[in-house]
Scaffold this motif. Sequence first.
Motif, PDB file in Angstrom:
ATOM      1  N   TYR A 506       0.819  -1.213   0.000  1.00  0.00           N
ATOM      2  CA  TYR A 506       0.000   0.000   0.000  1.00  0.00           C
ATOM      3  C   TYR A 506       0.856   1.269   0.000  1.00  0.00           C
ATOM      4  O   TYR A 506       0.396   2.333  -0.421  1.00  0.00           O
ATOM      5  N   ASP A 507       2.084   1.162   0.459  1.00  0.00           N
ATOM      6  CA  ASP A 507       2.987   2.315   0.395  1.00  0.00           C
ATOM      7  C   ASP A 507       3.231   2.722  -1.052  1.00  0.00           C
ATOM      8  O   ASP A 507       3.251   3.912  -1.387  1.00  0.00           O
ATOM      9  N   LYS A 508       3.390   1.725  -1.928  1.00  0.00           N
ATOM     10  CA  LYS A 508       3.611   2.029  -3.352  1.00  0.00           C
ATOM     11  C   LYS A 508       2.320   2.539  -3.999  1.00  0.00           C
ATOM     12  O   LYS A 508       2.369   3.360  -4.928  1.00  0.00           O
ATOM     13  N   LEU A 513      -0.247   7.381  -6.541  1.00  0.00           N
ATOM     14  CA  LEU A 513      -1.316   8.374  -6.641  1.00  0.00           C
ATOM     15  C   LEU A 513      -0.861   9.775  -6.239  1.00  0.00           C
ATOM     16  O   LEU A 513      -1.665  10.705  -6.224  1.00  0.00           O
ATOM     17  N   GLY A 514       0.401   9.926  -5.911  1.00  0.00           N
ATOM     18  CA  GLY A 514       0.917  11.256  -5.591  1.00  0.00           C
ATOM     19  C   GLY A 514       1.043  11.558  -4.120  1.00  0.00           C
ATOM     20  O   GLY A 514       1.285  12.701  -3.726  1.00  0.00           O
ATOM     21  N   GLY A 515       0.920  10.522  -3.274  1.00  0.00           N
ATOM     22  CA  GLY A 515       1.059  10.713  -1.838  1.00  0.00           C
ATOM     23  C   GLY A 515       2.399  10.212  -1.330  1.00  0.00           C
ATOM     24  O   GLY A 515       3.300   9.863  -2.107  1.00  0.00           O
ATOM     25  N   TYR A 516       2.515  10.162  -0.004  1.00  0.00           N
ATOM     26  CA  TYR A 516       3.737   9.671   0.627  1.00  0.00           C
ATOM     27  C   TYR A 516       3.499   8.240   1.080  1.00  0.00           C
ATOM     28  O   TYR A 516       2.468   7.917   1.681  1.00  0.00           O
ATOM     29  N   GLY A 517       4.444   7.346   0.820  1.00  0.00           N
ATOM     30  CA  GLY A 517       4.322   5.959   1.231  1.00  0.00           C
ATOM     31  C   GLY A 517       5.612   5.423   1.800  1.00  0.00           C
ATOM     32  O   GLY A 517       6.702   5.799   1.355  1.00  0.00           O
ATOM     33  N   ALA A 533       5.881  10.781   7.727  1.00  0.00           N
ATOM     34  CA  ALA A 533       4.590  10.987   7.056  1.00  0.00           C
ATOM     35  C   ALA A 533       3.998  12.337   7.453  1.00  0.00           C
ATOM     36  O   ALA A 533       3.475  13.073   6.603  1.00  0.00           O
ATOM     37  N   ARG A 534       4.076  12.664   8.725  1.00  0.00           N
ATOM     38  CA  ARG A 534       3.580  13.965   9.204  1.00  0.00           C
ATOM     39  C   ARG A 534       4.325  15.106   8.522  1.00  0.00           C
ATOM     40  O   ARG A 534       3.719  16.094   8.090  1.00  0.00           O
ATOM     41  N   GLU A 535       5.631  14.968   8.433  1.00  0.00           N
ATOM     42  CA  GLU A 535       6.458  16.045   7.875  1.00  0.00           C
ATOM     43  C   GLU A 535       6.339  16.159   6.361  1.00  0.00           C
ATOM     44  O   GLU A 535       6.690  17.188   5.788  1.00  0.00           O
ATOM     45  N   SER A 540      -0.767  10.220   3.166  1.00  0.00           N
ATOM     46  CA  SER A 540       0.275   9.203   3.330  1.00  0.00           C
ATOM     47  C   SER A 540      -0.315   7.852   3.703  1.00  0.00           C
ATOM     48  O   SER A 540      -1.421   7.770   4.261  1.00  0.00           O
ATOM     49  N   LEU A 541       0.442   6.814   3.413  1.00  0.00           N
ATOM     50  CA  LEU A 541       0.131   5.469   3.879  1.00  0.00           C
ATOM     51  C   LEU A 541       1.424   4.818   4.352  1.00  0.00           C
ATOM     52  O   LEU A 541       2.369   4.657   3.571  1.00  0.00           O
ATOM     53  N   ILE A 542       1.452   4.463   5.619  1.00  0.00           N
ATOM     54  CA  ILE A 542       2.557   3.690   6.168  1.00  0.00           C
ATOM     55  C   ILE A 542       2.088   2.238   6.222  1.00  0.00           C
ATOM     56  O   ILE A 542       1.152   1.908   6.950  1.00  0.00           O
TER      57      ILE A 542
END
Length: 562
Positions: A506-508, A513-517, A533-535, A540-542
């Motif tokens: 799910y990180d990928k 989609l343009g987020g942080y993973g 992820a906060r920064e 984001s998805l960890i």
Amino acid sequence: MPDDSDSQELISGGHLVAKALKAEGVDRIYTLCGGHIIDIYDGCVDEGIDVIDVRHEQVAAHAADGYSRITGKPGCAVVTAGPGTTDAVTGVANAFRAESPMLLIGGQGAHTQHKMGSLQDLPHVDMMAPITKFAATVPDTARAADMVSMAFRECYHGAPGPSFLEIPRDVLDAKVPVGKARVPQAGQYRASTRAAGDPEAVERLADLLVHAEKPAILLGSQVWTTRATDAATELVRTLNVPAYMNGAGRGTLPPGDPHHFQLSRRYAFANADLIVIVGTPFDFRMGYGKRLSPTATVVQIDLDYRTVGKNRDIDLGIVGDAGLILKSVGESASGRLNGGSVKRKGWLEELRTAEQTAIDKRLPHLKSDASPIHPYRLVSEINDFLTEDSIYIGDGGDIVTFSGQVVQPRSPGHWMDPGPLGTLGVGVPFVLAAKQARPDKEVVALFGDGAFSLTGWDFETLVRYRLPFVGIVGNNSSMNQIRYGQKAKYGDERERVGNTLGDVQYDKFAQMLGGYGEEVRDPADIAPALRRARESGLPSLINVWLDPDVYAPGTMNQTMYK
């Protein structure tokens, strides 16, 4: 009186709908476009109402529900006819069980094509009636605004809940003279719904609290719905009453408050001499009332008369607004304490001991260095990560059951879960609603991998609207809450039937989609990943890989598997 020129000005049904939404304080609608409903969009543009477009109508309905929970104002979703409306059914049903006021507007084929087999024609009102407080068709363009207001009025009759309106395409597109249409004015078509309860019953509850030796109170979702935080806090502190919280009531008292209890509820309910249940039905979460001591005096406070005394006899029931009732009870009891609350010190210490015993029992798991990661370690790290401004959202089965025992929101209104329908897939739409309603707040969402799969594509909507949040996927490649039941009922050889998912990164997915993973396999990496992820300032998805062979105590104790 309007002059003749005003009365002859023409207005469409869609624009009347938008005017009614504006009068109710709706500042955005959640929608997926369809040809039946576009005149509402045009009206919203004129009225300054944002049109938030999503990828699935279930997301639109859940977001309207979530927006209502966060703001206290009714949410609104607008969907097209047929599959657009049926896609939204789950979101409406969830709001119905969670007592969340929202309006779903659905399109419909033209009146002139009634029963002819028009595009996407279905009996929407018949389908929606069992899961709404009000469901109707707008019969005429001049009635469009009036019926929107009527639907909102019904949302607040008794315990709040959703309403549904279908609007045929010719009704929506037609234009009528403004003078023929009733457009209710803001603040002038709904009465206050804040009922203060029977004064004699309020006085009796005050007397019971003054004389109880071992009282306990459960503060449920209606404490937040009625914005009763201050009244509830004042009551438990003044009368020295231990408080437990569930649903949206979590966060009423902050962690560390001497009257905040979480893990000793079963012990308290088994040993208390007075139990006050506020805004929570005796449903499966309460063991249908059977978990309360049979010798305790039981009091139930609820907005809905039908909920009081349902599934279990009670000694006193009070129907009304939790805030007004608790405030009146506190005022009535405060002058008659005579040191009675001081005598409860031993009771609170007894409960605190039970609380600490439960914490000590799971402490090794909360700090576990095992890999795959123990779910308790993950939710413990999330709890430590939260701040005073973090809205926490739980979307899942087994992993969210773990989190309910550990995660403690720091403030009222900072906890969101589906509610008693147990719907998976609320997470992304709740993030959308919460971040738009409160852009000043941090949003932290924990997903089960199965739950995220249901509405996860609207992660792209969060990217598109630039709505950063910290998302965590507890990934065990399983629908583990159901898997446990199958294992317990049918044995190890049949525990993997219909419940096993692929090992999805799910990180990928977030990165695509343009987020942080980011992927996490070592428990020591959870906290740094959350901070990154906060920064990132992005959705984001960890992706945290969990031990699939560990189950939450709440999962193992579910009555459906007994």
